[in-house]
Design a protein around this motif. Sequence first.
Motif, mmCIF file in Angstrom:
data_model
loop_
_atom_site.group_PDB
_atom_site.id
_atom_site.type_symbol
_atom_site.label_atom_id
_atom_site.label_comp_id
_atom_site.label_asym_id
_atom_site.label_seq_id
_atom_site.Cartn_x
_atom_site.Cartn_y
_atom_site.Cartn_z
ATOM 1 N N GLY A 173 0.782 -1.235 0.000
ATOM 2 C CA GLY A 173 0.000 0.000 0.000
ATOM 3 C C GLY A 173 0.810 1.280 0.000
ATOM 4 N N THR A 174 2.138 1.182 -0.099
ATOM 5 C CA THR A 174 2.944 2.402 -0.136
ATOM 6 C C THR A 174 2.981 2.967 -1.553
ATOM 7 O OG1 THR A 174 5.016 1.182 -0.487
ATOM 8 C CG2 THR A 174 4.410 1.707 1.803
ATOM 9 N N LYS A 175 3.310 4.230 -1.629
ATOM 10 C CA LYS A 175 3.455 4.935 -2.904
ATOM 11 C C LYS A 175 4.888 5.452 -2.996
ATOM 12 C CE LYS A 175 -0.942 4.563 -3.695
ATOM 13 N NZ LYS A 175 -1.321 3.325 -4.334
ATOM 14 N N MET A 176 5.377 5.539 -4.222
ATOM 15 C CA MET A 176 6.713 6.070 -4.472
ATOM 16 C C MET A 176 6.591 7.532 -4.875
ATOM 17 S SD MET A 176 9.487 4.992 -7.395
ATOM 18 C CE MET A 176 10.248 3.644 -6.531
ATOM 19 N N PHE A 177 7.458 8.363 -4.291
ATOM 20 C CA PHE A 177 7.504 9.781 -4.605
ATOM 21 C C PHE A 177 8.932 10.125 -5.020
ATOM 22 C CE2 PHE A 177 4.315 8.990 -1.370
ATOM 23 C CZ PHE A 177 3.183 9.518 -1.969
ATOM 24 N N GLY B 233 13.772 11.195 -3.015
ATOM 25 C CA GLY B 233 12.618 10.319 -3.089
ATOM 26 C C GLY B 233 12.227 9.791 -1.732
ATOM 27 N N ASP B 234 11.113 9.093 -1.722
ATOM 28 C CA ASP B 234 10.623 8.459 -0.499
ATOM 29 C C ASP B 234 9.491 7.530 -0.875
ATOM 30 O OD1 ASP B 234 10.828 8.141 2.320
ATOM 31 O OD2 ASP B 234 11.059 10.308 2.520
ATOM 32 N N VAL B 235 9.148 6.649 0.039
ATOM 33 C CA VAL B 235 7.961 5.817 -0.099
ATOM 34 C C VAL B 235 7.172 5.929 1.193
ATOM 35 C CG1 VAL B 235 8.959 4.223 -1.767
ATOM 36 C CG2 VAL B 235 9.152 3.715 0.650
ATOM 37 N N ALA B 236 5.864 6.021 1.050
ATOM 38 C CA ALA B 236 4.985 6.176 2.212
ATOM 39 C C ALA B 236 3.550 5.956 1.744
ATOM 40 C CB ALA B 236 5.144 7.579 2.806
ATOM 41 N N LYS C 180 1.233 8.230 2.167
ATOM 42 C CA LYS C 180 0.889 9.514 1.557
ATOM 43 C C LYS C 180 2.167 10.340 1.447
ATOM 44 C CE LYS C 180 -0.339 11.927 5.776
ATOM 45 N NZ LYS C 180 -1.248 12.850 6.400
ATOM 46 N N ARG C 181 2.138 11.340 0.579
ATOM 47 C CA ARG C 181 3.352 12.120 0.303
ATOM 48 C C ARG C 181 3.863 12.795 1.575
ATOM 49 N NH1 ARG C 181 5.935 13.861 -4.241
ATOM 50 N NH2 ARG C 181 7.353 15.585 -3.901
ATOM 51 N N PRO C 182 5.129 12.543 1.923
ATOM 52 C CA PRO C 182 5.693 13.216 3.095
ATOM 53 C C PRO C 182 5.992 14.686 2.794
ATOM 54 C CG PRO C 182 7.313 11.752 2.087
ATOM 55 C CD PRO C 182 6.037 11.592 1.317
ATOM 56 N N ALA C 183 6.089 15.478 3.851
ATOM 57 C CA ALA C 183 6.394 16.904 3.683
ATOM 58 C C ALA C 183 7.756 17.101 3.023
ATOM 59 C CB ALA C 183 6.351 17.612 5.038
#
Length: 142
Positions: free
Chosen positions: A63-67, A87-90, A92-95
């Motif tokens: 259920g994570t998303k890639m940003f 980048g990050d994965v979470a 929802k989009r992290p700050a």
Amino acid sequence: MITSEIQNLFAELEDAWNRGDGAAYGACFTQDATYTTFVGTVYHGRDDLAAGHQALFDTVLKGTKMFNEITEVRFHGPGTAVVTGRGDVAKKRPAKLTKVQTYTLVREADGRWRIASFHNTRRRPLMEAVSFRYVPASRPRG
């Protein structure tokens, strides 16, 4: 300058991650790719990283998303590019995107760009600040 072909590769990469599809994620990489995670895990080859990521997508990364945010693309001839970004994965989009990433891309015989090498590290702003305070000449100039 980022080309539409490279943008498409990153869109495919993110889409595969967001769907939790290890095979599609792996397809964005060369057959002999090297993939280093921020915890130091090193995957060797497309099949290894696809299988490893599928196991992660099915469990702890479900259920994570890639940003991604590409900060620089440098071409080294017509078939090689180095891409840096954050980048990050979470869920929802992290700050703030907390990881610094380096991708080495190659244009393969079929004309498609794929990732030959990836390295991911977590940024430590406090450690950077301490380092720069004690050794000011270590601060990047660019």
